[in-house]
Each structure stands twice: as C-alpha cells, then as structure tokens.
Design a protein around this motif. Structure first.
Motif, short mmCIF file in Angstrom:
data_model
loop_
_atom_site.label_atom_id
_atom_site.label_comp_id
_atom_site.label_asym_id
_atom_site.label_seq_id
_atom_site.Cartn_x
_atom_site.Cartn_y
_atom_site.Cartn_z
N VAL A 1 60.58 93.81 -6.92
CA VAL A 1 61.31 94.08 -5.67
C VAL A 1 62.45 93.09 -5.52
CG1 VAL A 1 61.14 94.21 -3.15
CG2 VAL A 1 59.22 94.99 -4.57
N SER B 1 56.89 91.31 0.15
CA SER B 1 57.13 91.30 1.60
C SER B 1 57.25 92.73 2.12
CB SER B 1 58.40 90.51 1.91
OG SER B 1 59.51 91.08 1.24
N SER C 1 64.05 88.02 6.54
CA SER C 1 64.03 89.06 7.57
C SER C 1 64.03 90.43 6.90
CB SER C 1 65.27 88.98 8.47
OG SER C 1 65.27 87.81 9.23
#
Ligand SMILES: C[S@@+](CC[C@H](N)C(=O)[O-])C[C@H]1O[C@@H](n2cnc3c(N)ncnc32)[C@H](O)[C@@H]1O
Length: 232
Positions: A91, A115, A220
């Motif tokens: 990823v 994540s 984020s």
C-alpha cells in the motif's frame, strides 16, 4: 550500488500502522534474527526493542540511498538485512520497495497491517466495496481527483484516500473536489494517527471539511462513504 542479480537477499518487513502490537509474528521473527535493520526513523520506532542484536540504521529521505547501499553491502557479505516499511508493503510503498529490489536479486516480503485496513474497520466499510486512491506519491493531481469525483458521483463505492502531506491535505482536497463538481453535502470522515494513543476522528460534510484549519497530521486518511441505500 551494484546490480540486483548478484545473489543478494534482503527482507522487507511491514511494521503496521503505528501500534507495535500490530507487528506480525513473522515480522517479529525476521527482526529478531536480523544482523542489520534499516528504515525511516518513525518506522524503526515501532519496532524498538524487537531488533535483537541487530545493528539498527535509521534513514531519512536525503540519505536513504546511502543507508540502503550500506544494507546491500552487508547483505553481500552474507548478513541478514531487513528493511522496515510502514503499514503494509503493498500500500503506497512502491518507491521504497523498488529501491530495495534494485539492490537485491531476492527480496523476501513480510506483509503487515495497513492503515487502510484500520480505516475500513473504523469507518465500518468493506474493502471490496471501496476504491483506494493515494496522493502520497508523484502524482497527477488532475486524474487522481477526477477519479475521486467520478466515484463519488457514481455512488457505488466508498473512497479511501491518502492525502499528500503537507501540500494537499483534507481541507484543500475537499475544496478542490467541490470546485470540480462534488456534492458539498457529501459525507467525509478524516481519521488521524490510527492505532496510536492520540488517534482522532472527524466526521462532517465536504463543505465543512473545506473550512477546517489546515492542521492535520501527516498520518491522515479520508474516507468518503457511498450513500446508504440499495447497495447495503
Ligand atoms: C506512504 S503512505 C504508506 C501507507 C502504508 N504502507 C500503509 O499500509 O498504511 C503513508 C500514508 O498512509 C496513511 N497512514 C499511514 N499510517 C496511518 C495511520 N496510523 N493513521 C492514519 N493514516 C495513516 C497516511 O495517509 C500517510 O500519509
């Protein structure tokens, strides 16, 4: 740096999204058996105390080539070398993986928890009903945002998006998406520092997101859920 077809072997261990308890058992075993462990400092912090007797070499963007060359030289001498990457290695980690592949003919990959898996869990969405967009690489802002708008307008899939620290963060992404035709009332969730002790979550609309102060962590993720309805 010598070419990759010299019988050199290196291992890449993906360390997970921040919580050290999410490091896999395979990853722990590879680290405990390593002679040399390299990685960005924040990544190595996750595996602190798990590197046995290994020589641990942190790297930064500016010296990563030199540190990886060092690891390659050690591997060439038969040492067991591990390169750590954040989250999962499949990823948004292509650049670093390619740097390792250029240095080793055999690269053993030990995947980790991403994540984006945690984001799915927190947002209550399924990966197979979602698309994933990263702005976290050299990218074509127009086409990545175009894909976001198109998917939001189609309404069939959720979007999981990694913003680009720090020049294209959630408020700017929301403002650009609205300017490009996305519905200002579309819901969006911003998840920060997932699995870390100061994890945060914000829920609102695109219009509200566009008004937020630009004070987001580099860790984020934005989630744009598809509309509830006949799909669910
Ligand atoms: C270069 S990408 C690497 C992603 C990583 N390979 C993974 O699987 O999570 C880094 C980006 O992933 C996202 N990210 C990684 N860990 C995060 C976390 N704990 N909380 C929120 N976002 C995270 C952020 O968007 C961050 O800028």
């Amino acid at each position: 740096m010598t070419s990759a077809d010299t019988g050199i072997k290196m291992t890449v261990v993906a360390v997970g999204p921040g919580d050290p308890d999410l490091l896999t058992l395979k990853g722990r075993q590879a680290l405990a058996a390593a002679d040399v462990v390299v990685g960005f400092k924040t990544v190595l912090d996750v595996v602190a105390g798990r590197t046995g007797n290994a020589e641990v070499r942190p790297m930064a963007y500016r010296d990563q080539e030199a540190v990886l060359d060092y690891a390659q030289a050690q591997a060439q001498q038969g040492k067991s070398c591990v390169v750590c990457v954040w989250g999962d290695l499949n990823v948004s980690a292509k650049e670093l993986l390619n740097r390792v592949r250029r240095r080793a003919g055999t690269v053993a990959l030990i995947p980790g928890v991403s994540s984006i898996q945690i984001a799915c869990a927190r947002a209550g969405i399924a990966m197979e009903e979602s698309i994933f967009i990263t702005l976290h690489q050299r990218w074509d802002r127009g086409s990545e945002l175009g894909e976001l708008i198109e998917t939001l307008q189609q309404g069939r899939r959720n979007v999981i998006l990694l913003p680009r620290p720090f020049d294209f963060m959630p408020p700017a992404i929301a403002a650009n998406a609205i300017a490009d035709g996305a519905d200002p009332a579309h819901p969006v969730t911003v998840l920060q520092r997932l699995t870390l002790p100061d994890e945060q979550r914000w829920d609102g609309t695109l219009a509200q997101c566009a008004q937020l102060p630009d004070a987001f962590s580099d860790l984020s993720i934005m989630v744009f859920p598809r509309p509830a309805g006949e799909h669910n």
